[in-house]
Design a protein around this motif. Structure first.
Motif, PDB file in Angstrom:
ATOM      1  N   UNK A  73     -32.293  29.166 -82.354  1.00  0.00           N
ATOM      2  CA  UNK A  73     -32.500  28.202 -81.271  1.00  0.00           C
ATOM      3  C   UNK A  73     -33.982  27.925 -81.117  1.00  0.00           C
ATOM      4  N   UNK A  74     -34.304  26.692 -80.721  1.00  0.00           N
ATOM      5  CA  UNK A  74     -35.687  26.295 -80.493  1.00  0.00           C
ATOM      6  C   UNK A  74     -35.787  25.499 -79.194  1.00  0.00           C
ATOM      7  N   UNK A  75     -36.989  25.495 -78.586  1.00  0.00           N
ATOM      8  CA  UNK A  75     -37.197  24.668 -77.404  1.00  0.00           C
ATOM      9  C   UNK A  75     -37.734  23.297 -77.815  1.00  0.00           C
ATOM     10  N   UNK A 101     -46.049  30.124 -66.432  1.00  0.00           N
ATOM     11  CA  UNK A 101     -45.051  31.010 -65.831  1.00  0.00           C
ATOM     12  C   UNK A 101     -43.686  30.330 -65.835  1.00  0.00           C
ATOM     13  N   UNK A 102     -42.695  31.060 -66.306  1.00  0.00           N
ATOM     14  CA  UNK A 102     -41.327  30.540 -66.287  1.00  0.00           C
ATOM     15  C   UNK A 102     -40.798  30.565 -64.861  1.00  0.00           C
ATOM     16  N   UNK A 103     -40.221  29.441 -64.441  1.00  0.00           N
ATOM     17  CA  UNK A 103     -39.551  29.366 -63.153  1.00  0.00           C
ATOM     18  C   UNK A 103     -38.046  29.486 -63.311  1.00  0.00           C
ATOM     19  N   UNK A 104     -37.562  29.120 -64.517  1.00  0.00           N
ATOM     20  CA  UNK A 104     -36.124  29.181 -64.813  1.00  0.00           C
ATOM     21  C   UNK A 104     -35.961  29.294 -66.323  1.00  0.00           C
ATOM     22  N   UNK A 105     -35.233  30.305 -66.784  1.00  0.00           N
ATOM     23  CA  UNK A 105     -34.922  30.475 -68.204  1.00  0.00           C
ATOM     24  C   UNK A 105     -33.405  30.497 -68.361  1.00  0.00           C
ATOM     25  N   UNK A 106     -32.811  29.307 -68.355  1.00  0.00           N
ATOM     26  CA  UNK A 106     -31.363  29.192 -68.486  1.00  0.00           C
ATOM     27  C   UNK A 106     -30.925  29.084 -69.930  1.00  0.00           C
ATOM     28  N   UNK A 107     -29.626  28.918 -70.132  1.00  0.00           N
ATOM     29  CA  UNK A 107     -29.090  28.805 -71.493  1.00  0.00           C
ATOM     30  C   UNK A 107     -29.439  27.483 -72.150  1.00  0.00           C
ATOM     31  N   UNK A 108     -29.543  26.409 -71.369  1.00  0.00           N
ATOM     32  CA  UNK A 108     -29.784  25.096 -71.973  1.00  0.00           C
ATOM     33  C   UNK A 108     -31.088  24.447 -71.521  1.00  0.00           C
ATOM     34  N   UNK A 109     -31.692  24.931 -70.447  1.00  0.00           N
ATOM     35  CA  UNK A 109     -32.972  24.383 -69.989  1.00  0.00           C
ATOM     36  C   UNK A 109     -33.890  25.506 -69.522  1.00  0.00           C
ATOM     37  N   UNK A 110     -35.181  25.273 -69.708  1.00  0.00           N
ATOM     38  CA  UNK A 110     -36.221  26.164 -69.199  1.00  0.00           C
ATOM     39  C   UNK A 110     -37.206  25.319 -68.387  1.00  0.00           C
ATOM     40  N   UNK A 111     -37.655  25.844 -67.259  1.00  0.00           N
ATOM     41  CA  UNK A 111     -38.635  25.168 -66.409  1.00  0.00           C
ATOM     42  C   UNK A 111     -39.858  26.063 -66.281  1.00  0.00           C
ATOM     43  N   UNK A 131     -38.071  22.239 -70.791  1.00  0.00           N
ATOM     44  CA  UNK A 131     -37.670  22.303 -72.199  1.00  0.00           C
ATOM     45  C   UNK A 131     -36.155  22.368 -72.294  1.00  0.00           C
ATOM     46  N   UNK A 132     -35.600  21.630 -73.251  1.00  0.00           N
ATOM     47  CA  UNK A 132     -34.207  21.801 -73.616  1.00  0.00           C
ATOM     48  C   UNK A 132     -34.134  22.908 -74.661  1.00  0.00           C
ATOM     49  N   UNK A 133     -33.062  23.662 -74.662  1.00  0.00           N
ATOM     50  CA  UNK A 133     -32.803  24.670 -75.684  1.00  0.00           C
ATOM     51  C   UNK A 133     -31.763  24.086 -76.627  1.00  0.00           C
ATOM     52  N   UNK A 134     -32.109  23.993 -77.913  1.00  0.00           N
ATOM     53  CA  UNK A 134     -31.203  23.389 -78.898  1.00  0.00           C
ATOM     54  C   UNK A 134     -31.108  24.285 -80.129  1.00  0.00           C
ATOM     55  N   UNK A 135     -30.020  24.101 -80.881  1.00  0.00           N
ATOM     56  CA  UNK A 135     -29.869  24.802 -82.147  1.00  0.00           C
ATOM     57  C   UNK A 135     -30.881  24.238 -83.135  1.00  0.00           C
ATOM     58  N   UNK A 136     -31.496  25.126 -83.903  1.00  0.00           N
ATOM     59  CA  UNK A 136     -32.455  24.715 -84.931  1.00  0.00           C
ATOM     60  C   UNK A 136     -31.669  24.328 -86.177  1.00  0.00           C
ATOM     61  N   UNK A 137     -31.524  23.035 -86.401  1.00  0.00           N
ATOM     62  CA  UNK A 137     -30.744  22.558 -87.541  1.00  0.00           C
ATOM     63  C   UNK A 137     -31.582  22.406 -88.803  1.00  0.00           C
TER      64      UNK A 137
END
Length: 142
Positions: A73-75, A101-111, A131-137
């Motif tokens: 996975x990549x951001x 500083x991370x405010x939110x580290x979710x499965x699909x988004x990071x703030x 940032x969106x979290x996506x599969x590194x294709x």
């Protein structure tokens, strides 16, 4: 932690190296770095460019997200919003410093919140990055 890529690969194959960014410390949810105020990061008028500050912030937030992701996975940045509050003049040996500083580290988004300061502690810019979290294709970023 994502182990697909090394720090050296990140620096040599991205804007990190082009802007002269140096990572000072890193841990999950917190990244600190510095960036020179030089010809590569300044306006023609001799002050730090707001675009360089935004790039600095987005790079650190992306790197911070990368540190917390599992392999495969990549951001990818989806939103960058900043306020520039002060300026720094271009001079040899002058740096700005950032703390992401991370405010939110979710499965699909990071703030992230990124504060950029001068050596004397003045707040230069404050930036929010999503940032969106996506599969590194691609399998590689080289």
């Amino acid at each position: 932690m994502n182990k697909d890529y090394t720090r050296e690969e990140a620096v040599s194959h991205s804007m990190i190296g082009s802007l002269g960014i140096e990572i000072i410390s890193e841990e999950e949810g917190l990244v600190k770095a510095k960036m020179p105020v030089n010809d590569s990061t300044s306006q023609p008028f001799g002050v730090l460019c707001g675009g360089a500050s935004l790039a600095f912030a987005e790079i650190l937030a992306g790197y911070g997200s990368f540190l917390s992701l599992p392999e495969g996975f990549i951001p990818v940045g989806s939103s960058v919003s900043g306020n520039h509050l002060s300026s720094v003049r271009k001079e040899p040996g002058v740096y700005v410093f950032a703390e992401a500083k991370a405010l939110h580290l979710g499965r699909s988004t990071h703030l992230w919140n990124v504060d950029i300061t001068a050596a004397d502690g003045r707040l230069i810019s404050t930036v929010r990055v999503t940032n969106f979290v996506v599969k590194d294709k691609s399998g590689s970023w080289k």
